[in-house]
Design a protein around this motif. Structure first.
Motif, PDB file in Angstrom:
ATOM      1  N   GLU A 117       0.841  -1.211   0.000  1.00 42.81           N
ATOM      2  CA  GLU A 117       0.000   0.000   0.000  1.00 42.81           C
ATOM      3  C   GLU A 117       0.871   1.255   0.000  1.00 42.81           C
ATOM      4  O   GLU A 117       0.616   2.221  -0.733  1.00 42.81           O
ATOM      5  CB  GLU A 117      -0.931  -0.009   1.217  1.00 42.81           C
ATOM      6  N   ALA A 118       1.935   1.220   0.809  1.00 43.71           N
ATOM      7  CA  ALA A 118       2.856   2.364   0.870  1.00 43.71           C
ATOM      8  C   ALA A 118       3.519   2.561  -0.489  1.00 43.71           C
ATOM      9  O   ALA A 118       3.678   3.699  -0.964  1.00 43.71           O
ATOM     10  CB  ALA A 118       3.898   2.136   1.965  1.00 43.71           C
ATOM     11  N   ALA A 119       3.894   1.449  -1.147  1.00 45.71           N
ATOM     12  CA  ALA A 119       4.527   1.542  -2.456  1.00 45.71           C
ATOM     13  C   ALA A 119       3.560   2.122  -3.465  1.00 45.71           C
ATOM     14  O   ALA A 119       3.924   2.997  -4.277  1.00 45.71           O
ATOM     15  CB  ALA A 119       5.015   0.163  -2.895  1.00 45.71           C
ATOM     16  N   ARG A 120       2.288   1.680  -3.432  1.00 40.66           N
ATOM     17  CA  ARG A 120       1.278   2.215  -4.358  1.00 40.66           C
ATOM     18  C   ARG A 120       1.042   3.714  -4.103  1.00 40.66           C
ATOM     19  O   ARG A 120       0.924   4.511  -5.037  1.00 40.66           O
ATOM     20  CB  ARG A 120      -0.042   1.433  -4.227  1.00 40.66           C
ATOM     21  N   ARG A 121       0.970   4.094  -2.825  1.00 45.08           N
ATOM     22  CA  ARG A 121       0.748   5.491  -2.457  1.00 45.08           C
ATOM     23  C   ARG A 121       1.915   6.351  -2.967  1.00 45.08           C
ATOM     24  O   ARG A 121       1.717   7.410  -3.554  1.00 45.08           O
ATOM     25  CB  ARG A 121       0.624   5.615  -0.931  1.00 45.08           C
ATOM     26  N   ALA A 122       3.130   5.828  -2.745  1.00 41.92           N
ATOM     27  CA  ALA A 122       4.309   6.571  -3.192  1.00 41.92           C
ATOM     28  C   ALA A 122       4.297   6.708  -4.705  1.00 41.92           C
ATOM     29  O   ALA A 122       4.620   7.774  -5.259  1.00 41.92           O
ATOM     30  CB  ALA A 122       5.579   5.858  -2.721  1.00 41.92           C
ATOM     31  N   GLU A 123       3.883   5.639  -5.386  1.00 45.45           N
ATOM     32  CA  GLU A 123       3.807   5.661  -6.850  1.00 45.45           C
ATOM     33  C   GLU A 123       2.773   6.693  -7.303  1.00 45.45           C
ATOM     34  O   GLU A 123       3.011   7.481  -8.238  1.00 45.45           O
ATOM     35  CB  GLU A 123       3.410   4.259  -7.341  1.00 45.45           C
ATOM     36  N   ARG A 124       1.596   6.682  -6.622  1.00 44.35           N
ATOM     37  CA  ARG A 124       0.522   7.600  -6.956  1.00 44.35           C
ATOM     38  C   ARG A 124       0.975   9.044  -6.725  1.00 44.35           C
ATOM     39  O   ARG A 124       0.769   9.923  -7.566  1.00 44.35           O
ATOM     40  CB  ARG A 124      -0.719   7.301  -6.098  1.00 44.35           C
ATOM     41  N   GLU A 125       1.619   9.279  -5.595  1.00 45.81           N
ATOM     42  CA  GLU A 125       2.092  10.625  -5.275  1.00 45.81           C
ATOM     43  C   GLU A 125       3.125  11.080  -6.305  1.00 45.81           C
ATOM     44  O   GLU A 125       3.130  12.244  -6.751  1.00 45.81           O
ATOM     45  CB  GLU A 125       2.673  10.678  -3.871  1.00 45.81           C
ATOM     46  N   ALA A 126       3.999  10.138  -6.688  1.00 49.64           N
ATOM     47  CA  ALA A 126       5.020  10.486  -7.683  1.00 49.64           C
ATOM     48  C   ALA A 126       4.351  10.819  -9.008  1.00 49.64           C
ATOM     49  O   ALA A 126       4.736  11.790  -9.697  1.00 49.64           O
ATOM     50  CB  ALA A 126       5.992   9.331  -7.845  1.00 49.64           C
TER      51      ALA A 126
END
Length: 135
Positions: A117-126
């Motif tokens: 989830e953190a990886a997806r969030r970071a990807e989304r934010e990026a």
């Protein structure tokens, strides 16, 4: 002639006595032989009886030793059984171990899900930053 007849009579009498004595001597010898044979048979019988008694004694000793060993083994087994962990405790331990493993797996899965989830969030934010930068 009379002296000759008396002498013959005495000679016959002496022969009879000698024959009688010889017969008695033979009887005594036969009796002695019978007694010796009887004594030898009795001695052999006594030896055989003693041997049988000794064998019986040894057999009883062996049986007693085997019984004692079996009793000792049973006592030891019983003692071990008393010291051993009861089946219900073993089952409780097994269940506790299984529950602990399940908790570990669930925690691992939760950490993995959180990481994803953190990886997806970071990807989304990026991606959002990239969009914002593009605008």
């Amino acid at each position: 002639e009379r002296a000759a007849a008396e002498e013959t009579l005495l000679a016959r009498e002496a022969e009879k006595l000698a024959a009688e004595e010889e017969r008695r001597e033979e009887q005594r010898a036969a009796a002695a032989a019978r007694n010796a044979a009887k004594a030898e048979a009795e001695r052999r019988e006594k030896e055989a009886a003693d041997k049988r008694a000794e064998e019986e004694k040894a057999r009883r000793r062996t049986q007693a030793a085997e019984a004692s060993a079996a009793k000792k083994a049973a006592k030891e087994k019983n003692s071990k059984a008393k010291k051993a962990t009861p089946a219900f405790k073993l089952e409780e331990e097994r269940r506790a171990k299984a529950a602990a493993e399940l908790r570990d797996q669930e925690e691992k899965a939760a950490r993995l899900a959180a990481d994803q989830e953190a990886a997806r969030r970071a990807e989304r934010e990026a991606a959002e930053r990239a969009d914002a930068a593009e605008r």
